[in-house]
Design an enzyme around this catalytic site. Structure first.
Site, short mmCIF file in Angstrom:
data_model
loop_
_atom_site.label_atom_id
_atom_site.label_comp_id
_atom_site.label_asym_id
_atom_site.label_seq_id
_atom_site.Cartn_x
_atom_site.Cartn_y
_atom_site.Cartn_z
N GLU A 122 0.83 -1.22 0.00
CA GLU A 122 0.00 0.00 0.00
C GLU A 122 0.85 1.26 0.00
O GLU A 122 0.46 2.30 -0.55
CB GLU A 122 -0.95 -0.02 1.20
CG GLU A 122 -0.42 0.57 2.51
CD GLU A 122 0.72 -0.21 3.11
OE1 GLU A 122 1.55 0.42 3.80
OE2 GLU A 122 0.81 -1.43 2.93
N ASP A 123 2.03 1.21 0.60
CA ASP A 123 2.92 2.36 0.65
C ASP A 123 3.36 2.78 -0.73
O ASP A 123 3.32 3.96 -1.10
CB ASP A 123 4.14 2.03 1.52
CG ASP A 123 4.84 0.76 1.06
OD1 ASP A 123 4.15 -0.22 0.74
OD2 ASP A 123 6.08 0.76 1.02
N ASN A 124 3.78 1.81 -1.54
CA ASN A 124 4.21 2.13 -2.89
C ASN A 124 3.06 2.59 -3.76
O ASN A 124 3.21 3.48 -4.60
CB ASN A 124 4.89 0.91 -3.52
CG ASN A 124 5.46 1.22 -4.89
OD1 ASN A 124 4.82 0.96 -5.91
ND2 ASN A 124 6.65 1.79 -4.92
#
Length: 457
Positions: free
Chosen positions: A269-271
C-alpha cells in the site's frame, strides 16, 4: 574467414558490445547512488522549524501501527516523543486490548506528558491489508492534514520531522509540488542471527545505492514504506487507479472510494500511495537528509528468504519488465556478463577482472554504509557484516529464480495470492516454503513485523 565464421564473429561482437554497455550502465547507476548517499547524508543541518513557535509550524499527526513486541520497540516509539518540532501529535494504533505493545505505549505516554499522544485501539476492515486496517482509526481521528506514517520497527533522529516538513514544503527543481517525503531505511541489528545480518547487509548497501540512484534520476515513483510523510488532503483525492485526474478543478478527486481505505486491497500500500500521488495528481516525491533506522529483529535465514520471495512476487505483478531485468543487475550475473564481454573485446583475463569487480563493489558498498550511518563499518560487526554481504550476493539469483515462478506469498501467518497491480486475496493459512531453513533457525512467535518494501520502476 568463411561466411559462418563472419556471422559468428558479428554475433559475438554484438553481444559483447551490448554486454559491455549494460555492465557500464549498471556501474554508473551504482556510482550515482554512492554519490547521492555522500552528498545527501553526510551533512544534516538543523531545520529552522525545530525552534519555531507552534503557530509557525504546520501541524503533523504521527501514525504508528503496532502489533506485538518488535525489537527495540520502546526506543523506536520514544524517538517520536523526542522530536524537535513544536506542533505534532502521536497516534499509536493497536488492534485489540491484549496487544503486547500496549504496556510499552502507556509507559511512554506517562513519561512524556507534555507530548500530545493518544492510543487508538481497534481496526476497520477496509481490505486484506492488515496494516491499513490497523491505521484506519488513527487516520480518521488525526487532527492535522500532514500525516507521518512510521512502521513500528523504525527509529528516527530528533530533527527528522522538521527536516521532512521542510522538504514537503519545498518545490522540486522543475517547480512541481512535493506530495510525499520518504526516508531511505538504514538497518541495524543487535543480534547475530543469520537472516538479520544478511538483511542488514542488503538494506545498507545494494538496496540503498539502487534506491538512491532511482530517486535521484526521479523519472518514476520508487518509495519504501518505512517512513512516509504526506498530506491527507492529497491522499483523499486518489484511489490507486494510477489514472491522471482529468478535471481542471483545483481539488478534483477520483470517482468512488478514495483515501487510505482505497489502498486496503494492496499488499504494498505504501508504494501504491506514492504512485497514486505521482501519477493521479502529477506531483512528486523527495528524500530528506535523514534515514529511517530500521531495527532488524531476530530474523532467521528462513524469514529473510521468505521476505525476498514475497516482494519479488509483488514487484512481478506491479512492474513486470523491471522485475524480469532485476537478475541482470545483480553482481554475480553482472560480472559474468562484463567479464565475458571484455574478454572477447580486449582479451582481458576473467579471473583478474572478477577480483577487481568485487573489490571495487565492496569499496562502493562500504562507502554507502558510511554515508548513511555517519561512520565507517564498526569493527565489532565487521566480519559478520561482510559474511552477510557475501551471502546476500550469493543468494540473490537462487531466491529470484524460485520466487518468479508463483504468485502465492506468506505474510504474518497467512497465505495470499498476489493479483494484478499488487492487489491480493487471502487463500489460506501459512504454508512452508524452505522448511529446512525454518527448522535450523526458528524465529520467536512474538516477533511480527509490519514491514514494507519499495517496488522499483
Amino acid at each position: 574467414m568463411n561466411r559462418d565464421s563472419e556471422d559468428h564473429h558479428f554475433l559475438y561482437l554484438s553481444l559483447s558490445l551490448v554486454g559491455s554497455i549494460w555492465f557500464t550502465g549498471i556501474w554508473v547507476i551504482w556510482l550515482l547512488g554512492t554519490w547521492a548517499a555522500r552528498s545527501r547524508y553526510r551533512l544534516r543541518p538543523r531545520s529552522p522549524l525545530a525552534s519555531a513557535s507552534p503557530s509557525a509550524a504546520p501541524g503533523v499527526s504521527i501514525l504508528r501501527p503496532l502489533k506485538g513486541l518488535d525489537a527495540n520497540l520502546y526506543e523506536n516509539l520514544e524517538s517520536t516523543f523526542t522530536q524537535e518540532y513544536p506542533n505534532y501529535e502521536i497516534i499509536l494504533c493497536v488492534v485489540d486490548e491484549d496487544d503486547q505493545a500496549l504496556p510499552v505505549v502507556r509507559d511512554l505516554v506517562s513519561k512524556y506528558p507534555h507530548v500530545r499522544a493518544k492510543i487508538s485501539i481497534g481496526e476497520d476492515d477496509v481490505g486484506v491489508n492488515p496494516k491499513v486496517n490497523n491505521l484506519m482509526s488513527g487516520y480518521r481521528s488525526a487532527v492535522n492534514d500532514i500525516l507521518w506514517v512510521l512502521d513500528s520497527n523504525v527509529m528516527v533522529d530528533p530533527g527528522t520531522l522538521a527536516r521532512a516538513v521542510d522538504a514537503l514544503q519545498t518545490p522540486t527543481k522543475s517547480g512541481k509540488r512535493v506530495a510525499l517525503v520518504h526516508h531511505v531505511p538504514f538497518a541495524f541489528s543487535a543480534g547475530s542471527r543469520v537472516g538479520s545480518r544478511i538483511d542488514e547487509a542488503f538494506l545498507n548497501t545494494n538496496h540503498a545505492k539502487m534506491y538512491l540512484a532511482i530517486n535521484t534520476v526521479a523519472i518514476e515513483s520508487c518509495v519504501v514504506g518505512k517512513s512516509n510523510l504526506y498530506r491527507r488532503s492529497d491522499l483523499e483525492r486518489v484511489n490507486g487507479s494510477l489514472k491522471p485526474i482529468t478535471s481542471s478543478e483545483p481539488n478534483a478527486k477520483q470517482e468512488g472510494l478514495c483515501g487510505l481505505p482505497a489502498f486496503g486491497r494492496f499488499l504494498a500500500e505504501d508504494n501504491m500511495i506514492a504512485s497514486a500521488l505521482w501519477h493521479e495528481l502529477g506531483l512528486r516525491h523527495d528524500l530528506s537528509c535523514d534515514v529511517a533506522r530500521n531495527v532488524v529483529g531476530n530474523m532467521s535465514l528462513y524469514d529473510y528468504v521468505q521476505r525476498r520471495i514475497r516482494w519479488i512476487r509483488v514487484r512481478k505483478r506491479m512492474v513486470f519488465t523491471a522485475t524480469m531485468l532485476e537478475p541482470l543487475t545483480e553482481s554475480i550475473v553482472l560480472v559474468a556478463i562484463g567479464s565475458s564481454s571484455l574478454k572477447y573485446l580486449f582479451g582481458l583475463r576473467v579471473w583478474l577482472y572478477v577480483l577487481v569487480h568485487f573489490f571495487m563493489l565492496l569499496i562502493v558498498d562500504l562507502d554507502v554504509y558510511a554515508s548513511l550511518a555517519g561512520h565507517p563499518l564498526p569493527r565489532s560487526i565487521r566480519w559478520e557484516f561482510l559474511a552477510g554481504w557475501v551471502a546476500r550476493e550469493a543468494l540473490a539469483l537462487p531466491i529470484f529464480l524460485f520466487a518468479v515462478f508463483g504468485n502465492a506469498v506468506e505474510w504474518r501467518g497467512r497465505t495470499y495470492e498476489v493479483l494484478n497491480n499488487g492487489e491480493m486475496r487471502q487463500i489460506g493459512r501459512q504454508r512452508s516454503y524452505f522448511n529446512l531453513f525454518r527448522r535450523w533457525d526458528h524465529q520467536p512467535k512474538d516477533y511480527q513485523d509490519l514491514e514494507t518494501e519499495p517496488v522499483s520502476p
